[in-house]
Design a protein around this motif. Structure first.
Motif, mmCIF file in Angstrom:
data_model
loop_
_atom_site.group_PDB
_atom_site.id
_atom_site.type_symbol
_atom_site.label_atom_id
_atom_site.label_comp_id
_atom_site.label_asym_id
_atom_site.label_seq_id
_atom_site.Cartn_x
_atom_site.Cartn_y
_atom_site.Cartn_z
ATOM 1 N N LEU A 184 40.572 46.142 35.090
ATOM 2 C CA LEU A 184 39.834 46.652 36.244
ATOM 3 C C LEU A 184 38.994 47.879 35.901
ATOM 4 O O LEU A 184 38.221 48.352 36.737
ATOM 5 N N PHE A 185 39.150 48.410 34.689
ATOM 6 C CA PHE A 185 38.300 49.526 34.277
ATOM 7 C C PHE A 185 36.828 49.128 34.369
ATOM 8 O O PHE A 185 35.979 49.928 34.784
ATOM 9 N N PHE A 186 36.542 47.878 34.027
ATOM 10 C CA PHE A 186 35.153 47.412 34.065
ATOM 11 C C PHE A 186 34.638 47.328 35.507
ATOM 12 O O PHE A 186 33.463 47.577 35.769
ATOM 13 N N SER A 187 35.523 46.978 36.445
ATOM 14 C CA SER A 187 35.103 46.936 37.848
ATOM 15 C C SER A 187 34.811 48.334 38.371
ATOM 16 O O SER A 187 33.909 48.526 39.189
ATOM 17 N N ILE A 188 35.551 49.325 37.889
ATOM 18 C CA ILE A 188 35.312 50.710 38.306
ATOM 19 C C ILE A 188 33.957 51.191 37.794
ATOM 20 O O ILE A 188 33.179 51.812 38.525
ATOM 21 N N ILE A 189 33.651 50.880 36.539
ATOM 22 C CA ILE A 189 32.356 51.260 35.966
ATOM 23 C C ILE A 189 31.223 50.590 36.737
ATOM 24 O O ILE A 189 30.211 51.230 37.088
ATOM 25 N N MET A 190 31.367 49.283 37.033
ATOM 26 C CA MET A 190 30.345 48.557 37.780
ATOM 27 C C MET A 190 30.145 49.171 39.165
ATOM 28 O O MET A 190 29.008 49.329 39.632
ATOM 29 N N ALA A 191 31.257 49.523 39.819
ATOM 30 C CA ALA A 191 31.173 50.085 41.172
ATOM 31 C C ALA A 191 30.460 51.431 41.171
ATOM 32 O O ALA A 191 29.591 51.681 42.020
ATOM 33 N N TYR A 192 30.806 52.281 40.228
ATOM 34 C CA TYR A 192 30.165 53.593 40.166
ATOM 35 C C TYR A 192 28.670 53.481 39.826
ATOM 36 O O TYR A 192 27.840 54.247 40.330
ATOM 37 N N TRP A 193 28.335 52.528 38.988
ATOM 38 C CA TRP A 193 26.936 52.319 38.620
ATOM 39 C C TRP A 193 26.131 51.901 39.851
ATOM 40 O O TRP A 193 25.080 52.483 40.133
ATOM 41 N N ARG A 194 26.637 50.916 40.580
ATOM 42 C CA ARG A 194 25.935 50.449 41.772
ATOM 43 C C ARG A 194 25.878 51.530 42.850
ATOM 44 O O ARG A 194 24.870 51.705 43.526
ATOM 45 N N TRP A 195 26.968 52.245 43.020
ATOM 46 C CA TRP A 195 27.035 53.298 44.035
ATOM 47 C C TRP A 195 26.061 54.433 43.719
ATOM 48 O O TRP A 195 25.388 54.949 44.612
ATOM 49 N N SER A 196 25.979 54.808 42.445
ATOM 50 C CA SER A 196 25.098 55.898 42.027
ATOM 51 C C SER A 196 23.631 55.572 42.275
ATOM 52 O O SER A 196 22.828 56.456 42.594
ATOM 53 N N PHE A 197 23.288 54.277 42.145
ATOM 54 C CA PHE A 197 21.895 53.860 42.328
ATOM 55 C C PHE A 197 21.666 53.212 43.697
ATOM 56 O O PHE A 197 20.663 52.525 43.898
ATOM 57 N N HIS A 198 22.600 53.428 44.624
ATOM 58 C CA HIS A 198 22.473 52.957 46.010
ATOM 59 C C HIS A 198 22.241 51.452 46.100
ATOM 60 O O HIS A 198 21.470 50.979 46.938
ATOM 61 N N GLN A 199 22.905 50.701 45.214
ATOM 62 C CA GLN A 199 22.821 49.236 45.251
ATOM 63 C C GLN A 199 23.968 48.715 46.126
ATOM 64 O O GLN A 199 25.082 48.478 45.648
ATOM 65 N N ASN A 200 23.707 48.568 47.414
ATOM 66 C CA ASN A 200 24.750 48.223 48.369
ATOM 67 C C ASN A 200 24.721 46.768 48.817
ATOM 68 O O ASN A 200 25.295 46.422 49.844
ATOM 69 N N SER A 201 24.017 45.920 48.076
ATOM 70 C CA SER A 201 23.999 44.506 48.431
ATOM 71 C C SER A 201 25.399 43.917 48.258
ATOM 72 O O SER A 201 26.183 44.356 47.417
ATOM 73 N N TRP A 202 25.703 42.883 49.066
ATOM 74 C CA TRP A 202 27.021 42.276 49.074
ATOM 75 C C TRP A 202 27.250 41.451 47.814
ATOM 76 O O TRP A 202 26.452 40.578 47.480
ATOM 77 N N ILE A 203 28.356 41.727 47.113
ATOM 78 C CA ILE A 203 28.722 40.935 45.934
ATOM 79 C C ILE A 203 29.665 39.839 46.408
ATOM 80 O O ILE A 203 30.830 40.087 46.692
ATOM 81 N N LYS A 204 29.154 38.641 46.517
ATOM 82 C CA LYS A 204 29.900 37.534 47.114
ATOM 83 C C LYS A 204 31.013 37.052 46.178
ATOM 84 O O LYS A 204 30.804 36.861 44.987
ATOM 85 N N THR A 205 32.211 36.852 46.753
ATOM 86 C CA THR A 205 33.300 36.206 46.026
ATOM 87 C C THR A 205 33.145 34.704 46.165
ATOM 88 O O THR A 205 33.155 34.183 47.279
ATOM 89 N N GLU A 206 32.978 34.016 45.056
ATOM 90 C CA GLU A 206 32.758 32.574 45.103
ATOM 91 C C GLU A 206 34.079 31.830 45.245
ATOM 92 O O GLU A 206 35.049 32.102 44.554
ATOM 93 N N HIS A 207 34.107 30.855 46.171
ATOM 94 C CA HIS A 207 35.277 30.026 46.394
ATOM 95 C C HIS A 207 34.915 28.569 46.116
ATOM 96 O O HIS A 207 33.759 28.224 45.976
ATOM 97 N N GLY A 208 35.926 27.758 46.101
ATOM 98 C CA GLY A 208 35.691 26.330 45.891
ATOM 99 C C GLY A 208 36.536 25.792 44.763
ATOM 100 O O GLY A 208 37.488 26.405 44.325
ATOM 101 N N LYS A 209 36.144 24.693 44.221
ATOM 102 C CA LYS A 209 36.955 24.015 43.213
ATOM 103 C C LYS A 209 37.162 24.848 41.978
ATOM 104 O O LYS A 209 38.223 24.860 41.384
ATOM 105 N N ASN A 210 36.142 25.579 41.573
ATOM 106 C CA ASN A 210 36.280 26.339 40.326
ATOM 107 C C ASN A 210 37.010 27.646 40.516
ATOM 108 O O ASN A 210 37.462 28.257 39.556
ATOM 109 N N ALA A 211 37.105 28.093 41.770
ATOM 110 C CA ALA A 211 37.761 29.370 42.025
ATOM 111 C C ALA A 211 39.134 29.214 42.594
ATOM 112 O O ALA A 211 39.889 30.155 42.706
#
Length: 433
Positions: free
Chosen positions: A405-432
């Motif tokens: 989850l360290f990588f998710s923290i880095i991704m979150a801080y990067w997006r937050w710092s640059f005000h990228q607030n678009s929704w990151i969709k969790t994909e469901h279905g057969k593969n998930a």
């Protein structure tokens, strides 16, 4: 000097985490199930209110692989009206929904450019529709119960029984169901997500029930419409990427208590892909950061108790603690590897081995404890048990799952710092699934 500083940072973060985990564990061991009737839905009201009207909102965006199963599962509960909000899907979700011919299924559609603006907007859109229906039908808002169930979810068979028992008591307002992953797991990552929600988060929610700090999840939340409309407004959900905890803070600031259901739960899909898992958690971390805007209100509030404030502070502090602790571990590891010969000459090999062994044993201790409670929970609720091979690797997985989850923290801080607030969709279905 660097070793001292980063060791101190790591030590503080570890102490806070262990203290919180220990308190949660003690509440789980001492208070529940001994205090069974303290929790939502376990009470026995003098009479079940037959006039309760349930509307369950199901947000839908590209959920063709799971949406029919979810709707059919909800239709088993005869008191439910299902409001499906399609957020401009492009994968055939609409045709799947329309194949279910039932008057209790209400399909609402959002279109671009007004679609894809976040889950909060979808839920508020559905609430507008529900308010219009109930006003037309003359149903009092205090009799209207709103639920939120994800498009990949399914309620346990006793869910409606517990909900009726809870909302038949006139002073009850909001409850959150326990969360569980669908059984029959395909890999270890799915098992670890089930442990996290069904047992570890469950322990934390039990503690929060006593401290009046229960947090809503995005799945399996139910509330009485009138107090929400009166105290928060017709659009209670905000635009934070963690819409559930944002609503939790709003409720607590208005002196609305969230209760917790321990003995019924909502199933949801566990992700099989580490990449999707990291993306999902980065959204949650960023949503936590979005909620920092409420910190001044929390600090100044005279409604919240000190315990409630501490609970909110801890939640809002988590991304920062995790980030600093991970950085400290990386730097300490780098220093250890680059100064291996110095450490080797300074510490006898036996002492060095004992230190390393002690750290490994200490980390595995929590994995063993949580693993025991998880296995007991599965047996108690007659859920499929784990295989012996899975049990062997369970403590290791629990102890070290958060490393990725360290990588998710880095991704979150990067997006937050640059005000990228678009929704990151969790994909469901057969593969998930």
């Amino acid at each position: 000097m660097l070793i001292v500083i980063f060791t101190l940072i790591w030590g503080i973060a570890l102490f806070i985490f262990l203290f919180y985990s220990l308190i949660s564990l003690l509440f789980r061991m001492i208070s529940y199930p001994r205090d069974f009737y303290h929790f939502a839905g376990n009470q026995q009201p003098a009479k079940i209110d037959c006039n309760l009207q349930y509307y369950v909102i199901v947000p839908c965006f590209n959920e063709a692989g799971v949406i029919q199963r979810t709707i059919k599962g909800l239709l088993k509960f005869k008191q439910f009206e299902i409001v499906v909000v399609d957020d401009a899907s492009s994968d055939g979700s609409i045709s799947k929904i329309k194949q279910i011919n039932n008057s209790r299924v209400h399909l609402l559609r959002r279109y671009v450019p007004n679609a894809h603006t976040g889950k909060g907007d979808v839920l508020n859109f559905a609430l507008d529709y529900i308010c219009q229906i109930t006003i037309r039908q003359g149903v009092p808002f205090e009799k209207v119960i709103i639920g939120v169930v994800d498009a990949d979810a399914q309620l346990a068979d006793n869910a409606l029984q517990r909900l009726n028992a809870y909302f038949s008591l006139p002073k009850t307002n909001i409850t959150q169901m326990r969360v569980k992953m669908y059984p029959h797991f395909k890999n270890g990552l799915q098992i670890l997500q089930d442990i996290e929600f069904f047992s570890i988060n469950h322990m934390a929610q039990i503690m929060r029930m006593y401290t009046k700090t229960v947090g809503l999840s995005g799945n399996g939340q139910f509330f009485r419409l009138k107090p929400i409309i009166d105290k928060i407004g017709v659009h209670p959900w905000g635009n934070a990427l963690l819409d559930d905890y944002e609503l939790t803070i709003k409720m607590m600031l208005k002196k609305l208590r969230v209760d917790y259901m321990t003995d019924t739960y909502v199933y949801q899909e566990a992700l099989t892909s580490p990449k999707r898992f990291i993306r999902q958690r980065s959204r949650w971390v960023q949503g936590d950061l979005n909620c920092l805007k409420y910190l001044p209100q929390v600090i100044k509030s005279r409604i919240l108790s000190r315990t409630q404030k501490l609970g909110i502070y801890y939640f809002l502090l988590q991304p920062w603690l995790n980030f600093l602790a991970d950085i400290a571990i990386i730097i300490l590891t780098a220093i250890t590897l680059t100064h291996w010969h110095d450490l080797y000459s300074y510490l006898p090999i036996m002492t060095f081995s004992l230190v390393i062994g002690g750290l490994v044993t200490f980390s595995l201790f929590w994995g063993i404890i949580f693993g025991i409670f998880y296995c007991r929970d599965l047996a108690h609720y007659h859920e499929p048990p784990l295989k012996k091979r899975q049990l062997f690797f369970l403590p290791i997985g629990i102890s070290y799952m958060y490393v990725i989850l360290f990588f998710s923290i880095i991704m979150a801080y990067w997006r937050w710092s640059f005000h990228q607030n678009s929704w990151i969709k969790t994909e469901h279905g057969k593969n998930a699934a």
